[in-house]
Write a protein that holds these residues in place. Structure first.
Motif, PDB file in Angstrom:
ATOM      1  N   GLY A   1       0.938  -1.155   0.000  1.00  0.00           N
ATOM      2  CA  GLY A   1      -0.052   0.031  -0.098  1.00  0.00           C
ATOM      3  C   GLY A   1       0.833   1.215  -0.248  1.00  0.00           C
ATOM      4  O   GLY A   1       1.881   1.297  -0.707  1.00  0.00           O
ATOM      5  N   VAL A   2       0.388   2.280   0.815  1.00  0.00           N
ATOM      6  CA  VAL A   2       1.115   3.539   0.857  1.00  0.00           C
ATOM      7  C   VAL A   2       1.477   3.992   2.265  1.00  0.00           C
ATOM      8  O   VAL A   2       0.726   3.665   3.030  1.00  0.00           O
ATOM      9  CB  VAL A   2      -0.022   4.733   0.063  1.00  0.00           C
ATOM     10  CG1 VAL A   2       0.888   6.038   0.439  1.00  0.00           C
ATOM     11  CG2 VAL A   2      -0.090   4.292  -1.444  1.00  0.00           C
ATOM     12  N   LEU A   3       2.788   4.457   2.289  1.00  0.00           N
ATOM     13  CA  LEU A   3       3.217   4.995   3.703  1.00  0.00           C
ATOM     14  C   LEU A   3       3.235   6.414   3.386  1.00  0.00           C
ATOM     15  O   LEU A   3       4.214   6.895   2.699  1.00  0.00           O
ATOM     16  CB  LEU A   3       4.538   4.281   4.077  1.00  0.00           C
ATOM     17  CG  LEU A   3       5.041   4.879   5.230  1.00  0.00           C
ATOM     18  CD1 LEU A   3       4.434   4.591   6.468  1.00  0.00           C
ATOM     19  CD2 LEU A   3       6.510   4.517   5.325  1.00  0.00           C
ATOM     20  N   PHE A   4       2.492   7.235   4.017  1.00  0.00           N
ATOM     21  CA  PHE A   4       2.587   8.647   3.868  1.00  0.00           C
ATOM     22  C   PHE A   4       3.146   9.335   5.163  1.00  0.00           C
ATOM     23  O   PHE A   4       2.779   9.340   6.395  1.00  0.00           O
ATOM     24  CB  PHE A   4       1.179   9.236   3.842  1.00  0.00           C
ATOM     25  CG  PHE A   4       1.035  10.648   3.691  1.00  0.00           C
ATOM     26  CD1 PHE A   4       1.966  11.261   2.715  1.00  0.00           C
ATOM     27  CD2 PHE A   4       0.036  11.521   4.070  1.00  0.00           C
ATOM     28  CE1 PHE A   4       1.777  12.632   2.465  1.00  0.00           C
ATOM     29  CE2 PHE A   4      -0.044  12.933   4.244  1.00  0.00           C
ATOM     30  CZ  PHE A   4       0.898  13.465   3.485  1.00  0.00           C
ATOM     31  N   LEU A   5       4.336  10.074   4.823  1.00  0.00           N
ATOM     32  CA  LEU A   5       5.051  10.831   5.606  1.00  0.00           C
ATOM     33  C   LEU A   5       4.749  12.316   5.645  1.00  0.00           C
ATOM     34  O   LEU A   5       5.499  12.743   4.431  1.00  0.00           O
ATOM     35  CB  LEU A   5       6.585  10.534   5.859  1.00  0.00           C
ATOM     36  CG  LEU A   5       6.771   8.820   6.022  1.00  0.00           C
ATOM     37  CD1 LEU A   5       8.402   8.582   6.036  1.00  0.00           C
ATOM     38  CD2 LEU A   5       6.249   8.349   7.373  1.00  0.00           C
ATOM     39  N   ASP A   6       3.803  12.982   6.250  1.00  0.00           N
ATOM     40  CA  ASP A   6       3.755  14.397   6.063  1.00  0.00           C
ATOM     41  C   ASP A   6       4.845  15.248   6.949  1.00  0.00           C
ATOM     42  O   ASP A   6       5.160  14.741   8.089  1.00  0.00           O
ATOM     43  CB  ASP A   6       2.279  14.571   6.454  1.00  0.00           C
ATOM     44  CG  ASP A   6       1.786  16.080   5.924  1.00  0.00           C
ATOM     45  OD1 ASP A   6       2.600  16.762   5.289  1.00  0.00           O
ATOM     46  OD2 ASP A   6       0.612  16.332   6.343  1.00  0.00           O
ATOM     47  N   GLU A   7       5.165  16.164   6.470  1.00  0.00           N
ATOM     48  CA  GLU A   7       6.142  17.087   7.068  1.00  0.00           C
ATOM     49  C   GLU A   7       7.365  16.206   7.252  1.00  0.00           C
ATOM     50  O   GLU A   7       8.005  16.214   8.369  1.00  0.00           O
ATOM     51  CB  GLU A   7       5.633  17.622   8.373  1.00  0.00           C
ATOM     52  CG  GLU A   7       4.487  18.340   8.465  1.00  0.00           C
ATOM     53  CD  GLU A   7       4.687  19.763   7.694  1.00  0.00           C
ATOM     54  OE1 GLU A   7       5.944  20.054   7.389  1.00  0.00           O
ATOM     55  OE2 GLU A   7       3.507  20.293   7.334  1.00  0.00           O
TER      56      GLU A   7
END
Length: 508
Positions: A301-307
């Motif tokens: 899937g997707v690993l989203f790292l904001d900032e």
């Protein structure tokens, strides 16, 4: 009298067989001994089991009891040995005929009143039992749907120890569960659409390329430009999980105890968005008894790292090996564990600490050295592992108030699926699943360039000082862009777009 029965332990995302040997001797002083490298939760099973036996009305004669968990060299952890230990004691005291246990695997935690509670890791155990041609698996009712995913295995789910003992003694019947529905998912499972994002057509194109080839992405733009909106819509254009991928993802959540009660096969691609204060262990995995981290929960899937620059530097650097290899290896003094970690990394960041560097409508208050320190939080090796660096500029009011829709999820998904189908046919069942996983000989065979392509690549390497890893990622992206245009060979325009999608290499 010695009774033997089977259960299982979990290491990583796979189960291994554990044979329980219960020696029940009615001579000498009563005693209870457990051997076989049992951890605290397993050793404490004795108190839970004897309380459950008393609550269910079983009275065992005093005896010297020795329980061996084989193989003795492997550590055993978890509460899943409660039920097999209780059944072993009942069989050793001749309440249950030992021959009724042949070929059965048992797992489950016991409450003090004898009720069966769900445990983690039942899906890997069920797959192991099926592989070893077991006649059935006895598990708690809360794990029934999960265990039934191992089709071809009879799964029995008694409510409590009394019901389980009666079933094993042959005085009561218990119908096995039907095989779980394992039909593949045909929907994305997300209720958002790219049409809701105003403007940002260039960023949408970059995400479409990333989805078509399974490439990592870094979104760079000021606050409020839509970076998070774009990232959260990326799973909607990814191909649906096939059965093997669904099984891989479900096993990870099973061993971590994160499957919902009566939860079945996970059919949608995971989207994980941890906060930037996350620890290294929580992000990559670890602990004294290794457990998966967020990068494994985002598998397929997707690993989203904001900032992104706000994350701990040690945590970001720990991502380098899993992003490169698709696995997270947790090594300890006595053993090592491997968790799958094939995911798309999608990260977002501001161009500077205040967020407005390069924004025509806001003045940046950061000094050059502040911007340099901010960018330096991301190391070169980490950025090398991110294929696409794309700018996401602020949205003007004209774009925001426009009534016309841009690219929709349905249209983008169709193009992505067509490109992925080309890759599937090209690489076959034994090859990589997408261009983002190309390496070695396959990369050289399928990413060949003509004379003009070589000249363009040489100029890009010379001018932008691209590393060998960055060159390989540019070639993979060019292969994906060519697939999206249904082109057999990589043309110079495909290569040029791939280079243009890496803005940080240009020092911007």
């Amino acid at each position: 009298m010695v009774v033997r029965l089977y259960s299982g332990g979990v290491e990583g995302v796979d189960a291994y067989p554990v044979e329980l040997e219960v020696d029940y001797v009615r001579q000498g002083l009563p005693a209870f001994t457990m051997v076989g490298l049992a951890e605290a939760a397993v050793r404490e099973a004795k108190d839970r089991v004897f309380a459950a036996l008393r609550a269910c009305g079983f009275r065992l004669p005093p005896a010297r009891i020795t329980v061996n968990l084989a193989p003795a060299w492997r550590r055993k952890n978890g509460a899943g040995f409660d039920l097999p230990l209780a059944v072993g004691l009942l069989a050793a005291s001749e309440i249950i005929p030992p021959e009724r246990l042949r070929g059965l695997y048992l797992t489950g935690e016991l409450s003090l009143n004898g009720a069966l509670r769900p445990v983690s890791g039942v899906l890997p155990l069920a797959l192991l039992a099926r592989q070893r041609h077991a006649v059935g698996l006895v598990a708690p009712p809360g794990n029934g749907t999960e265990a039934a995913m191992a089709r071809g295995l009879k799964v029995y789910t008694p409510e409590n120890l009394t019901s389980c003992a009666a079933f094993l003694a042959g005085t009561e019947s218990l119908a096995p569960l039907e095989d779980a529905d394992l039909s593949p998912s045909i929907t994305c499972g997300h209720n958002v659409d790219f049409a809701e994002v105003k403007g940002q057509e260039a960023a949408k194109r970059a995400l479409e390329v990333a989805a078509a080839g399974g490439h990592n992405v870094l979104l760079i733009g000021p606050p409020g430009s839509g970076k998070t909106m774009l990232a959260r819509r990326l799973p909607t254009i990814l191909p649906p999980l096939d059965f093997e991928e669904s099984l891989e993802v479900t096993k990870i959540y099973s061993v971590a105890g994160k499957l919902a009660p009566e939860g079945g096969l996970i059919r949608t691609r995971p989207f994980r968005a941890p906060h930037h204060t996350i620890s290294d262990v929580a992000l990559v995995g670890g602990g004294s008894w290794p457990h998966p981290g967020e990068i494994s929960f985002a598998h397929r899937g997707v690993l989203f790292l904001d900032e992104l620059p706000e994350f701990r530097k040690s945590a970001l650097e720990a991502l380098r090996q899993p992003l490169e290899d698709g696995t997270a290896v947790i090594a300890r003094a006595s053993h090592s564990v491997t968790f799958p970690a094939h995911c798309m990394l999608v990260a977002a960041m501001n161009p500077c600490p205040c967020g407005y560097y390069g924004d025509p409508t806001h003045e940046c208050t950061c000094k050059p050295e502040q911007r340099a320190r901010y960018r330096a939080r991301l190391s070169g090796p980490l950025l090398d592992r991110i294929d696409v660096h794309v700018e996401v500029p602020a949205v003007s009011y004209t774009e925001f108030s426009a009534t016309s829709q841009g690219a929709t999820t349905a249209v983008m998904r169709d193009r992505v699926l067509a490109a992925r189908e080309m890759q599937r046919l090209r690489y076959g069942s034994e090859g990589p699943r997408c261009n983002g996983e190309l390496s070695g000989a396959l990369l050289e065979r399928h990413c060949t360039l003509d004379a003009s392509g070589h000249a363009l690549m040489e100029a890009a390497v010379t001018r932008l000082s691209l590393s060998a890893r960055a060159c390989a990622r540019v070639l993979r992206m060019a292969r994906t862009i060519a697939d999206m245009e249904e082109a057999r060979d990589i043309a110079p325009q495909h290569l040029a777009e791939a280079v243009a999608l890496r803005v940080l290499d240009r020092g911007e």
